[in-house]
Design a protein around this motif. Structure first.
Motif, PDB file in Angstrom:
ATOM      1  N   ASN A  36       0.836  -1.203   0.000  1.00 48.34           N
ATOM      2  CA  ASN A  36       0.000   0.000   0.000  1.00 48.34           C
ATOM      3  C   ASN A  36       0.870   1.252   0.000  1.00 48.34           C
ATOM      4  OD1 ASN A  36      -2.492   1.521   0.243  1.00 48.34           O
ATOM      5  ND2 ASN A  36      -1.883   1.885   2.361  1.00 48.34           N
ATOM      6  N   ALA A  37       1.922   1.256   0.810  1.00 45.48           N
ATOM      7  CA  ALA A  37       2.842   2.395   0.833  1.00 45.48           C
ATOM      8  C   ALA A  37       3.495   2.577  -0.534  1.00 45.48           C
ATOM      9  CB  ALA A  37       3.903   2.208   1.920  1.00 45.48           C
ATOM     10  N   ALA A  38       3.895   1.477  -1.152  1.00 46.64           N
ATOM     11  CA  ALA A  38       4.552   1.544  -2.463  1.00 46.64           C
ATOM     12  C   ALA A  38       3.603   2.083  -3.528  1.00 46.64           C
ATOM     13  CB  ALA A  38       5.078   0.164  -2.860  1.00 46.64           C
ATOM     14  N   THR A  39       2.373   1.589  -3.562  1.00 47.13           N
ATOM     15  CA  THR A  39       1.432   2.058  -4.586  1.00 47.13           C
ATOM     16  C   THR A  39       1.010   3.499  -4.321  1.00 47.13           C
ATOM     17  OG1 THR A  39      -0.450   1.049  -3.428  1.00 47.13           O
ATOM     18  CG2 THR A  39       0.581  -0.233  -5.201  1.00 47.13           C
ATOM     19  N   PHE A  40       0.870   3.875  -3.044  1.00 47.47           N
ATOM     20  CA  PHE A  40       0.558   5.275  -2.734  1.00 47.47           C
ATOM     21  C   PHE A  40       1.684   6.185  -3.214  1.00 47.47           C
ATOM     22  CE2 PHE A  40       1.049   8.997  -0.040  1.00 47.47           C
ATOM     23  CZ  PHE A  40      -0.168   9.621  -0.256  1.00 47.47           C
ATOM     24  N   MET A  41       2.920   5.802  -2.918  1.00 50.24           N
ATOM     25  CA  MET A  41       4.073   6.598  -3.315  1.00 50.24           C
ATOM     26  C   MET A  41       4.125   6.741  -4.838  1.00 50.24           C
ATOM     27  SD  MET A  41       7.330   5.793  -4.709  1.00 50.24           S
ATOM     28  CE  MET A  41       7.499   4.099  -4.216  1.00 50.24           C
ATOM     29  N   MET A  42       3.907   5.653  -5.557  1.00 50.79           N
ATOM     30  CA  MET A  42       3.951   5.706  -7.017  1.00 50.79           C
ATOM     31  C   MET A  42       2.835   6.593  -7.565  1.00 50.79           C
ATOM     32  SD  MET A  42       4.830   1.716  -7.672  1.00 50.79           S
ATOM     33  CE  MET A  42       5.795   1.613  -9.148  1.00 50.79           C
ATOM     34  N   THR A  43       1.656   6.477  -6.987  1.00 49.63           N
ATOM     35  CA  THR A  43       0.527   7.301  -7.406  1.00 49.63           C
ATOM     36  C   THR A  43       0.797   8.771  -7.119  1.00 49.63           C
ATOM     37  OG1 THR A  43      -1.003   5.475  -7.030  1.00 49.63           O
ATOM     38  CG2 THR A  43      -1.952   7.680  -7.089  1.00 49.63           C
ATOM     39  N   ALA A  44       1.363   9.055  -5.948  1.00 50.49           N
ATOM     40  CA  ALA A  44       1.668  10.442  -5.578  1.00 50.49           C
ATOM     41  C   ALA A  44       2.665  11.057  -6.555  1.00 50.49           C
ATOM     42  CB  ALA A  44       2.202  10.507  -4.153  1.00 50.49           C
ATOM     43  N   PHE A  45       3.700  10.308  -6.914  1.00 58.30           N
ATOM     44  CA  PHE A  45       4.665  10.841  -7.874  1.00 58.30           C
ATOM     45  C   PHE A  45       4.006  11.085  -9.226  1.00 58.30           C
ATOM     46  CE2 PHE A  45       8.373   8.933  -5.352  1.00 58.30           C
ATOM     47  CZ  PHE A  45       8.748  10.172  -4.842  1.00 58.30           C
ATOM     48  N   HIS A  86       9.901   7.933   2.074  1.00 56.30           N
ATOM     49  CA  HIS A  86      10.849   8.926   2.585  1.00 56.30           C
ATOM     50  C   HIS A  86      11.049  10.150   1.691  1.00 56.30           C
ATOM     51  CE1 HIS A  86      13.812   6.916  -0.007  1.00 56.30           C
ATOM     52  NE2 HIS A  86      14.570   7.986   0.166  1.00 56.30           N
ATOM     53  N   ASP A  87      10.910  10.003   0.404  1.00 57.77           N
ATOM     54  CA  ASP A  87      11.110  11.146  -0.499  1.00 57.77           C
ATOM     55  C   ASP A  87       9.806  11.810  -0.926  1.00 57.77           C
ATOM     56  OD1 ASP A  87      13.863  11.255  -0.633  1.00 57.77           O
ATOM     57  OD2 ASP A  87      13.997   9.923  -2.355  1.00 57.77           O
ATOM     58  N   VAL A  88       8.698  11.120  -0.756  1.00 58.96           N
ATOM     59  CA  VAL A  88       7.451  11.603  -1.347  1.00 58.96           C
ATOM     60  C   VAL A  88       6.988  12.930  -0.752  1.00 58.96           C
ATOM     61  CG1 VAL A  88       5.725  10.381   0.060  1.00 58.96           C
ATOM     62  CG2 VAL A  88       5.290  10.767  -2.348  1.00 58.96           C
ATOM     63  N   VAL A  89       7.189  13.152   0.540  1.00 59.71           N
ATOM     64  CA  VAL A  89       6.767  14.417   1.155  1.00 59.71           C
ATOM     65  C   VAL A  89       7.604  15.565   0.603  1.00 59.71           C
ATOM     66  CG1 VAL A  89       6.600  15.702   3.324  1.00 59.71           C
ATOM     67  CG2 VAL A  89       5.882  13.308   3.249  1.00 59.71           C
ATOM     68  N   GLU A  90       8.904  15.392   0.585  1.00 61.14           N
ATOM     69  CA  GLU A  90       9.798  16.442   0.105  1.00 61.14           C
ATOM     70  C   GLU A  90       9.643  16.687  -1.400  1.00 61.14           C
ATOM     71  OE1 GLU A  90      14.526  16.745  -0.711  1.00 61.14           O
ATOM     72  OE2 GLU A  90      13.925  15.927   1.227  1.00 61.14           O
ATOM     73  N   ASP A  91       9.573  15.627  -2.173  1.00 63.39           N
ATOM     74  CA  ASP A  91       9.599  15.759  -3.627  1.00 63.39           C
ATOM     75  C   ASP A  91       8.285  16.225  -4.230  1.00 63.39           C
ATOM     76  OD1 ASP A  91      12.212  14.967  -3.500  1.00 63.39           O
ATOM     77  OD2 ASP A  91      11.844  12.926  -4.186  1.00 63.39           O
ATOM     78  N   THR A  92       7.168  16.068  -3.521  1.00 56.88           N
ATOM     79  CA  THR A  92       5.883  16.501  -4.078  1.00 56.88           C
ATOM     80  C   THR A  92       5.479  17.885  -3.587  1.00 56.88           C
ATOM     81  OG1 THR A  92       4.607  15.414  -2.332  1.00 56.88           O
ATOM     82  CG2 THR A  92       5.045  14.138  -4.357  1.00 56.88           C
ATOM     83  N   ASP A  93       6.269  18.492  -2.713  1.00 53.49           N
ATOM     84  CA  ASP A  93       5.972  19.828  -2.215  1.00 53.49           C
ATOM     85  C   ASP A  93       5.942  20.801  -3.390  1.00 53.49           C
ATOM     86  OD1 ASP A  93       5.507  21.814  -0.289  1.00 53.49           O
ATOM     87  OD2 ASP A  93       7.627  22.355  -0.271  1.00 53.49           O
ATOM     88  N   GLY A  94       4.894  21.603  -3.467  1.00 54.72           N
ATOM     89  CA  GLY A  94       4.784  22.588  -4.544  1.00 54.72           C
ATOM     90  C   GLY A  94       4.295  22.023  -5.859  1.00 54.72           C
ATOM     91  N   THR A  95       3.783  20.785  -5.855  1.00 51.65           N
ATOM     92  CA  THR A  95       3.270  20.180  -7.084  1.00 51.65           C
ATOM     93  C   THR A  95       1.742  20.148  -7.038  1.00 51.65           C
ATOM     94  OG1 THR A  95       3.230  17.917  -6.211  1.00 51.65           O
ATOM     95  CG2 THR A  95       5.307  18.684  -7.201  1.00 51.65           C
ATOM     96  N   ASP A  96       1.141  19.519  -8.048  1.00 51.50           N
ATOM     97  CA  ASP A  96      -0.318  19.389  -8.105  1.00 51.50           C
ATOM     98  C   ASP A  96      -0.864  18.434  -7.043  1.00 51.50           C
ATOM     99  OD1 ASP A  96      -0.282  21.074 -10.280  1.00 51.50           O
ATOM    100  OD2 ASP A  96      -0.475  19.477 -11.760  1.00 51.50           O
ATOM    101  N   PHE A  97      -0.001  17.614  -6.449  1.00 53.36           N
ATOM    102  CA  PHE A  97      -0.447  16.614  -5.470  1.00 53.36           C
ATOM    103  C   PHE A  97       0.548  16.575  -4.316  1.00 53.36           C
ATOM    104  CE2 PHE A  97      -1.100  12.259  -3.833  1.00 53.36           C
ATOM    105  CZ  PHE A  97      -2.488  12.229  -3.745  1.00 53.36           C
ATOM    106  N   PRO A  98       0.587  17.650  -3.512  1.00 51.35           N
ATOM    107  CA  PRO A  98       1.549  17.658  -2.407  1.00 51.35           C
ATOM    108  C   PRO A  98       1.179  16.624  -1.350  1.00 51.35           C
ATOM    109  CG  PRO A  98       0.079  19.546  -2.240  1.00 51.35           C
ATOM    110  CD  PRO A  98      -0.244  18.848  -3.535  1.00 51.35           C
ATOM    111  N   VAL A  99       2.156  15.864  -0.922  1.00 56.14           N
ATOM    112  CA  VAL A  99       1.942  14.883   0.135  1.00 56.14           C
ATOM    113  C   VAL A  99       2.504  15.472   1.419  1.00 56.14           C
ATOM    114  CG1 VAL A  99       2.464  12.575   0.973  1.00 56.14           C
ATOM    115  CG2 VAL A  99       2.002  12.939  -1.453  1.00 56.14           C
ATOM    116  N   THR A 100       1.636  15.619   2.383  1.00 56.81           N
ATOM    117  CA  THR A 100       2.013  16.143   3.690  1.00 56.81           C
ATOM    118  C   THR A 100       1.818  15.041   4.723  1.00 56.81           C
ATOM    119  OG1 THR A 100      -0.242  16.861   4.131  1.00 56.81           O
ATOM    120  CG2 THR A 100       1.222  18.463   3.054  1.00 56.81           C
ATOM    121  N   SER A 101       2.291  15.291   5.918  1.00 53.32           N
ATOM    122  CA  SER A 101       2.067  14.338   7.004  1.00 53.32           C
ATOM    123  C   SER A 101       0.571  14.125   7.213  1.00 53.32           C
ATOM    124  CB  SER A 101       2.709  14.839   8.292  1.00 53.32           C
ATOM    125  OG  SER A 101       4.100  14.914   8.142  1.00 53.32           O
TER     126      SER A 101
END
Length: 146
Positions: A36-45, A86-101
């Motif tokens: 689930n974490a892997a698919t969420f991360m891939m979807t977020a990117f 680990h990278d998804v929060v930092e790397d999606t900041d400022g995008t169309d789908f920001p991942v926050t805590s």
């Protein structure tokens, strides 16, 4: 495994299958949490429109590889989830789908996972500052790690 996951490319499915094959030491519910974490991360990117790296590889490959290494060490599922996110929060900041805590909590990730991702982000910031003080770029650091 040969699964079909709508919205995922054949390369992404191969990455998920490779990860899944390394999770047999975990109970089924924990395996599902890692996937689930892997698919969420891939979807977020993908939703963040940072799907592909400049090198031509898919963005999620680094995080999936991190999860595989942690699985090779037979670490707990929470550690694998943190590694994958680990990278998804930092790397999606400022995008169309920001991942926050907050988004991670809303998506159902445990406090331990969210806390671990936050702590790893803090460590990474200190590492990056130390490297900047030494005059080392991110690309040089990655090259040294590989």
């Amino acid at each position: 495994m040969n699964v079909e996951l709508p919205g995922f490319s054949p390369t992404e499915i191969i990455l998920l299958e490779g990860l899944s094959a390394k999770l047999n030491y975990l109970p089924p519910k924990e395996r599902l949490g890692v996937l689930n974490a892997a698919t969420f991360m891939m979807t977020a990117f993908a939703k963040s429109k940072i799907h592909d790296r400049d090198s031509g590889g898919i963005w999620a490959s680094h995080s999936i590889r991190t999860m595989e290494i942690l699985a090779d060490w037979h670490l707990p599922a929470v550690a694998l989830q943190i590694g994958g996110l680990h990278d998804v929060v930092e790397d999606t900041d400022g995008t169309d789908f920001p991942v926050t805590s907050e988004r991670l909590i809303t998506e159902g990730f445990s406090f331990d996972v969210v806390d671990g991702v936050e702590r790893l982000g803090i460590v990474k910031k200190y590492h990056d500052l130390a490297q900047m003080n030494k005059g080392v770029t991110d690309d040089q650091t990655r090259d040294q790690e590989l």
